[in-house]
Scaffold this motif. Structure first.
Motif, PDB file in Angstrom:
ATOM      1  N   GLU A   1      23.171-101.023 -25.926  1.00 49.87           N
ATOM      2  CA  GLU A   1      22.862 -99.779 -26.127  1.00 49.87           C
ATOM      3  C   GLU A   1      21.283 -99.483 -25.448  1.00 49.87           C
ATOM      4  O   GLU A   1      21.123 -98.283 -24.699  1.00 49.87           O
ATOM      5  N   LEU A   2      20.646-100.610 -25.659  1.00 49.06           N
ATOM      6  CA  LEU A   2      19.259-100.165 -25.526  1.00 49.06           C
ATOM      7  C   LEU A   2      19.119-100.598 -23.840  1.00 49.06           C
ATOM      8  O   LEU A   2      18.114-100.021 -23.299  1.00 49.06           O
TER       9      LEU A   2
ATOM     10  N   SER B   1      24.361-106.689 -33.320  1.00 53.06           N
ATOM     11  CA  SER B   1      23.122-106.870 -32.763  1.00 53.06           C
ATOM     12  C   SER B   1      23.238-106.967 -31.118  1.00 53.06           C
ATOM     13  O   SER B   1      22.334-106.188 -30.226  1.00 53.06           O
ATOM     14  N   ALA B   2      24.256-107.530 -30.663  1.00 51.99           N
ATOM     15  CA  ALA B   2      24.554-107.606 -29.309  1.00 51.99           C
ATOM     16  C   ALA B   2      24.890-106.158 -28.712  1.00 51.99           C
ATOM     17  O   ALA B   2      24.405-105.707 -27.755  1.00 51.99           O
ATOM     18  N   ARG B   3      25.874-105.281 -29.673  1.00 49.42           N
ATOM     19  CA  ARG B   3      26.060-103.865 -29.048  1.00 49.42           C
ATOM     20  C   ARG B   3      24.657-103.210 -29.157  1.00 49.42           C
ATOM     21  O   ARG B   3      24.565-102.239 -28.176  1.00 49.42           O
TER      22      ARG B   3
ATOM     23  N   SER C   1      21.109-105.149 -18.475  1.00 48.27           N
ATOM     24  CA  SER C   1      20.551-106.541 -18.733  1.00 48.27           C
ATOM     25  C   SER C   1      21.708-107.470 -19.048  1.00 48.27           C
ATOM     26  O   SER C   1      22.576-107.344 -19.793  1.00 48.27           O
ATOM     27  N   LEU C   2      21.532-108.547 -17.984  1.00 50.54           N
ATOM     28  CA  LEU C   2      22.622-109.679 -18.195  1.00 50.54           C
ATOM     29  C   LEU C   2      22.605-110.297 -19.229  1.00 50.54           C
ATOM     30  O   LEU C   2      23.727-110.581 -20.202  1.00 50.54           O
ATOM     31  N   PHE C   3      21.249-110.436 -20.010  1.00 53.63           N
ATOM     32  CA  PHE C   3      21.412-111.345 -21.293  1.00 53.63           C
ATOM     33  C   PHE C   3      21.999-110.698 -22.352  1.00 53.63           C
ATOM     34  O   PHE C   3      22.628-111.004 -23.362  1.00 53.63           O
ATOM     35  N   SER C   4      21.959-109.058 -22.392  1.00 60.38           N
ATOM     36  CA  SER C   4      22.406-108.241 -23.428  1.00 60.38           C
ATOM     37  C   SER C   4      24.079-108.573 -23.403  1.00 60.38           C
ATOM     38  O   SER C   4      24.471-108.917 -24.569  1.00 60.38           O
TER      39      SER C   4
END
Length: 758
Positions: free
Chosen positions: A608-609, A602-604, A613-616
């Motif tokens: 990718e999206l 999910s994090a990967r 984003s720091l949150f990603s």
């Protein structure tokens, strides 16, 4: 019949011989026995319910029969009426029509689970009866499958008001509250009824939601081996989601049932009518066949780079306006914005987003003038259904949004169910306030330091219109997130954020964003979990961003229900498969459960999206840290920090990973750096505490946690109850004292609620 039933039958047959001819026993419960009888005077079959003699003696005839007369006045097509009542053979009885069909309990015994359509039909009729009774001041108190009769394709509520009569007549008689004589049925009883509190119609709503859960899932939501176990479950576990047991339950139906079973009555719907509306609207929208559908692609900005927020804002406002149209399925904002700046084949766009039409256009403004073009395209055929160009003053932007939405509604043959109000409703008459709001909303979504720009823009919008509810909500959330992310001390923003949320709610009590902002500030800034619970579920479903916020902060952080949190986030992803925040949040929730399976993927996907984003990147680091993969995190950490700076949360993840992997020296180095920085800049005390704990410095960790609790840090509210890095302290006397200092109680970390999640 048992010996006691045979004796009761004989005594009553003799006592009532002039009025009723008893034929045979047709049911028995903890308080009464039911006999089939023939009403001699009226020539009809009836059911006579005879209370146990000891129960009747405890009640007293006069008061019981007085209450029965009150409930006998209820006249509704889905309420089984009371024909008669009285005393005979030393006990009490009441008479109802005999229904030749079966009870819902008998139906569920035969088939175990019902279809969604059938369950909704039954609940619709029962809810209608309950709403009528509640409007007359009568609460049923014992809604369960045994009391719902099915006859000629319709539902009838039996024993209406009988539990009320017993409760009122009983007063404080302890003999009526012993096991087996409880006023209500444990598997369906609301928590407030179980504890003897004053109840209202929301108690019946709770029971009805439990019944609907059972109709769909095949078993009650809180089914323990004993009465005590069943009652304990509803006080120690969040309500289960029916979607965890049944596939293809619409997300809105699942959410409505969950909300109606909320432990705190304030968190439920205002009444059964609202519960029914939520069920019906979501079910209709989710299962409507061949409904028209549309994706609104980001309107091209034809002005300048500084106006990007404005064209994006126009696009989002049109999406929001179209989403109000019943029968029109609108692709989610984030999935639409994934195509920003791209020249994609519209047929492929339609296939990926699952829509039949696409709206695209452009925005140009110069001075005080505005030009918007819009084209509605059939993606299967590739032809234009409609196109238009609008030239006007900037202040006419609201009228243009309304005109575009109305034209699309007309072309796609969808309506507002016969109503004709404006679709795009301006929430401020001040264009400058609206413009600043768009700037603030755009900045707030980027998180990090951009939240500072969001706060400034929202405050400028409010200066131009002090009652602009969306801007007030945005300000409250942005200020709270500034403190949560450690960009400012909580004490610096607390009063401003709480005031903004309160003003937003006062300005527009129906605005979902105002309720979510109030819930967030109550939880993180006031540490008031009861107040937060009242606002997480507004009457209207909030947007995707706020649904994710609720899933993380309420279900995961506070309730510890990771399964519910992930299911709610997955519902957002189903509607909005390009939502990077949703995937990052899913990763955080799963790792909260010490699970790397699914979390890393999910994090990967989030990276990718939205790679900027720091949150990603934090979500990915968080997962590796929790499972102790220091070797996997350490090489990539410098690259992430080179991009986003040495953010204290990223350093904290490195320290946690080192501590979990046994790399004590590395953990101590992280703590030393953060402690040194805290002398020159603001660093959250809870961050220092966790890093000290990872470095093996328990006393330092407790010292920092005491300071964090004393300052009421926003981050501590989120991590205090279930976050794995604090597990070494959880359950200790010292940590319990810290929780008690903020008015909270410790929880059993091993008892994380929620079904397994994939």
């Amino acid at each position: 019949m048992t010996a006691s039933s045979t004796r009761l039958f004989g005594e009553f047959a003799s006592a009532l011989a002039a009025q009723y001819r008893l034929e045979n026993e047709i049911g028995a419960g903890g308080m009464a026995t039911v006999f089939l009888a023939h009403d001699i005077k009226h020539g009809r079959e009836v059911a006579i319910k005879i209370l146990r003699p000891d129960i009747a003696e405890s009640l007293g005839a006069e008061r019981f029969l007085s209450e029965i007369r009150t409930t006998a006045k209820l006249q509704h097509p889905h309420i089984l009426p009371l024909f008669d009542s009285g005393t005979a053979a030393g006990t009490l009885y009441y008479v109802m029509p005999y229904v030749a069909g079966e009870s819902l309990r008998q139906r569920l015994t035969r088939v175990r689970q019902l279809s969604l359509d059938e369950a909704l039909r039954i609940v619709r009729e029962v809810a209608d009866a309950l709403a009528y009774a509640h409007s007359h001041g009568v609460i049923h108190r014992d809604i369960k499958p045994e009391n719902l009769l099915l006859a000629d394709g319709h539902a009838l509520v039996a024993d209406f008001g009988i539990a009320r009569a017993i409760s009122a007549a009983a007063g404080g008689d302890s003999r009526l509250t012993q096991t087996g004589s409880t006023l209500g049925t444990p598997a369906y009883m609301s928590p407030e009824q179980a504890t003897g509190e004053e109840i209202d119609g929301r108690s019946d709503m709770y029971s009805l939601a439990c019944v609907m859960y059972e109709m769909l899932a095949g078993e009650p939501p809180f089914a323990g081996a004993t009465t005590e176990a069943s009652l304990l479950l509803r006080f120690t576990r969040p309500p289960p989601h029916v979607s965890a047991r049944v596939r293809n339950v619409p997300g809105g139906v699942d959410a409505a049932i969950y909300r109606a079973m909320t432990r705190d009555p304030a968190g439920r719907f205002e009444g059964v009518a609202r519960f029914l509306e939520a069920l019906a609207s979501h079910a209709t929208l989710d299962i409507a066949p061949n409904a028209p559908s549309i994706a609104v692609l980001p309107f091209a900005n034809m002005s300048g780079a500084d106006d990007e927020f404005f064209s994006d804002g126009i696009t989002e406002e049109i999406i929001n306006a179209l989403a109000q149209l019943p029968g029109l399925r609108v692709a989610a904002r984030t999935s639409c914005f994934a195509y920003k700046g791209k020249r994609e084949d519209l047929r492929l766009v339609g296939e990926r987003l699952g829509v039949s039409t696409v709206l695209e256009g452009s925005v140009r403004r110069a001075g005080g003038r505005l030009r918007i073009t819009a084209q509605l395209i059939d993606v299967a055929q590739g032809y234009h259904i409609w196109s238009e160009r609008y030239d006007s003053e900037l202040t006419d932007v609201f009228s243009i949004q309304d005109a575009i939405a109305s034209a699309i509604a007309s072309k796609l043959k969808v309506t507002l169910a016969g109503e004709t109000p404006k679709i795009a409703k301006p929430q401020t008459p001040e264009f400058e306030a609206y413009e600043q709001f768009l700037k603030g909303r755009d900045a707030s979504r980027r998180r990090g330091a951009a939240l500072l720009h969001a706060v400034q823009a929202f405050e400028e919008a409010i200066a131009r219109d002090p009652r602009y509810a969306p801007a007030l909500s945005g300000l409250a959330q942005s200020l709270t997130l500034l403190a949560f992310w450690g960009l400012t001390a909580t004490s610096e923003i607390r009063s401003r954020a709480i005031e903004a949320a309160s003003l937003a709610l006062a300005a527009d009590p129906s605005l979902p964003e105002a309720h979510i902002a109030t819930a967030l500030t109550a939880m993180l800034l006031e540490y008031d979990l009861e107040k937060a619970a009242k606002h997480w579920w507004p009457q209207r479903e909030p947007n995707a961003d706020d649904r994710i916020t609720r899933a993380l902060f309420q279900a995961c952080y506070i309730q510890g229900d990771v399964g519910a949190s992930v299911r709610d986030i997955d519902a957002v992803i189903r509607d909005d498969p390009q939502n990077a925040i949703a995937f990052a949040s899913r990763a955080v929730a799963l790792s909260w459960h010490r699970r790397s399976d699914g979390a890393i993927e999910s994090a990967r996907r989030a990276i990718e999206l939205q790679n900027d984003s720091l949150f990603s990147h934090f979500a990915f680091s968080h997962t590796l840290a929790i499972v102790g993969d220091f070797a996997g995190l350490a090489p990539g950490a410098p690259r992430i920090m080179a991009r986003f700076g040495r953010h204290v949360w990223l350093l904290m993840m490195l320290g946690i990973a080192a501590g979990n992997a046994g790399e004590r020296a590395a953990a101590q180095a992280v703590y030393a750096e953060l402690e040194a920085r805290s002398r020159l800049e603001f660093v959250q005390q809870v961050v220092l505490a966790v890093c000290a704990l990872s470095a093996g410095l328990r006393d330092d960790a407790l010292r920092h946690l005491h300071a964090s609790a004393a300052d009421r840090e926003a981050l501590f509210a989120a991590v205090a109850l279930y976050w794995p890095p604090l597990d070494p302290l959880r359950g200790t006397r010292e940590y319990d004292e810290i929780l008690q200092s903020i008015g909270w109680q410790s929880v059993n970390r091993a008892g994380l609620a929620g079904a397994p999640v994939a």
